[in-house]
Design a protein around this motif. Sequence first.
Motif, PDB file in Angstrom:
ATOM      1  N   LEU A 230       0.832  -1.202   0.000  1.00 53.22           N
ATOM      2  CA  LEU A 230       0.000   0.000   0.000  1.00 53.22           C
ATOM      3  C   LEU A 230       0.866   1.252   0.000  1.00 53.22           C
ATOM      4  CD1 LEU A 230      -2.642  -1.058   2.705  1.00 53.22           C
ATOM      5  CD2 LEU A 230      -2.939  -1.075   0.213  1.00 53.22           C
ATOM      6  N   GLN A 231       2.167   1.077  -0.199  1.00 51.80           N
ATOM      7  CA  GLN A 231       3.101   2.194  -0.087  1.00 51.80           C
ATOM      8  C   GLN A 231       3.625   2.704  -1.420  1.00 51.80           C
ATOM      9  OE1 GLN A 231       5.529   2.134   3.794  1.00 51.80           O
ATOM     10  NE2 GLN A 231       5.836   0.091   2.930  1.00 51.80           N
ATOM     11  N   ALA A 232       3.416   1.951  -2.501  1.00 49.53           N
ATOM     12  CA  ALA A 232       3.986   2.362  -3.792  1.00 49.53           C
ATOM     13  C   ALA A 232       3.204   1.736  -4.934  1.00 49.53           C
ATOM     14  CB  ALA A 232       5.450   1.946  -3.877  1.00 49.53           C
ATOM     15  N   LEU A 233       3.231   2.411  -6.066  1.00 45.66           N
ATOM     16  CA  LEU A 233       2.610   1.880  -7.276  1.00 45.66           C
ATOM     17  C   LEU A 233       3.565   0.883  -7.913  1.00 45.66           C
ATOM     18  CD1 LEU A 233       0.303   2.021  -9.384  1.00 45.66           C
ATOM     19  CD2 LEU A 233       1.622   3.820 -10.520  1.00 45.66           C
ATOM     20  N   THR A 234       3.123  -0.351  -8.058  1.00 50.18           N
ATOM     21  CA  THR A 234       3.945  -1.371  -8.694  1.00 50.18           C
ATOM     22  C   THR A 234       3.417  -1.671 -10.092  1.00 50.18           C
ATOM     23  OG1 THR A 234       2.674  -3.297  -7.945  1.00 50.18           O
ATOM     24  CG2 THR A 234       4.298  -2.389  -6.410  1.00 50.18           C
ATOM     25  N   LYS A 235       4.150  -2.478 -10.828  1.00 54.81           N
ATOM     26  CA  LYS A 235       3.727  -2.808 -12.195  1.00 54.81           C
ATOM     27  C   LYS A 235       2.434  -3.618 -12.214  1.00 54.81           C
ATOM     28  CE  LYS A 235       6.075  -3.033 -15.647  1.00 54.81           C
ATOM     29  NZ  LYS A 235       6.599  -2.516 -16.900  1.00 54.81           N
ATOM     30  N   THR A 236       2.167  -4.355 -11.137  1.00 55.48           N
ATOM     31  CA  THR A 236       0.976  -5.199 -11.042  1.00 55.48           C
ATOM     32  C   THR A 236       0.897  -6.124 -12.264  1.00 55.48           C
ATOM     33  OG1 THR A 236      -0.108  -3.429  -9.804  1.00 55.48           O
ATOM     34  CG2 THR A 236      -1.489  -5.225 -10.549  1.00 55.48           C
TER      35      THR A 236
END
Length: 328
Positions: A230-236
């Motif tokens: 919940l701390q960073a935008l990842t590539k998902t």
Amino acid sequence: MTKAINWGIIGPGKIAHKFAQDLAQVEGARLSAVLSRSEERAREFARAYEAPHAYADPGAFLACPELDIVYIATPHSHHYEHAMRCLRAGVPVLCEKAFALNSAQAREMTGLAREKGVFLMEALWTRFLPSTIKVLELIEQGAIGRPLSVKADFGFKAQPDPEGRLFSPSLAGGALLDIGIYPVFLAYLILGQPGKLQAMAQFSPTGVDQELGVLFHYDNGGMAHLHATLQALTKTEAFIYGEEGTIHWHTRWHEPSSFSLISPEGRLSNFHFDWDGNGYVYEAKEAMRCLREGLQESPLWPLQQTEGLMALLDQVRSAIGLKYPGEA
């Protein structure tokens, strides 16, 4: 003409709005009733989607004569309470993920549904998407040979509101049940229950997991490498590695999306899935199909698999030492 199926919604929050918008695109579906703790909020939601009934009282909601199935869209911490009330009243349920707070609650919910002969399904929307159906079809056909490992992530930067559902312990907040469930689900769907697991987490000031890494070990040598934050935008993204190829599920893999089938020589076969709305059409259609065919659970995502996933989530929480208020 096929009889319309009347839906009720409990918890008119953000996800309920998305579901209601998609329900309007499903032939034979009709939003009939809304339940909220606030009668004003229920009425506002009902007006927005032309539902004829709005309630603040659960008993009155369940007594609504135009109610064939209920979609539960409240926080994880309230799923058990609302689902059990519906099932006791004999009303079919589509319950948002995570299905319950823990596997003990999940077993009670599924047990009551079986005892009453009432339809119950977890609204794990990714399972019902055309992209997921195609991935499973390719694996079944041997397109990548025996699956060996899964790698998947899901992350975004959330506002650390201690009272919000993502960070409040009383609302079963944290990364795992909100977004970590997706990578865990994918590993479970492809590789099954691991023989053992390892997990580590970083906790927020409120005491819930705000980031975690999970490693599954399988008795046949398979592995799954999973990450949620919940701390960073990842590539998902997600990768399914097999003995004879790879499936690369592109960014936002948990949504209706695209993926590539990669041969051992590096040749690509690309699959793209167009979609309208928010992607909840498919789970709604599956629930309605089951109701019309008199099924008590979905063959695509049966209750036994929901129970297995909840047990796996419990094991991850045990490994990182996370308990919610009221749990033994």
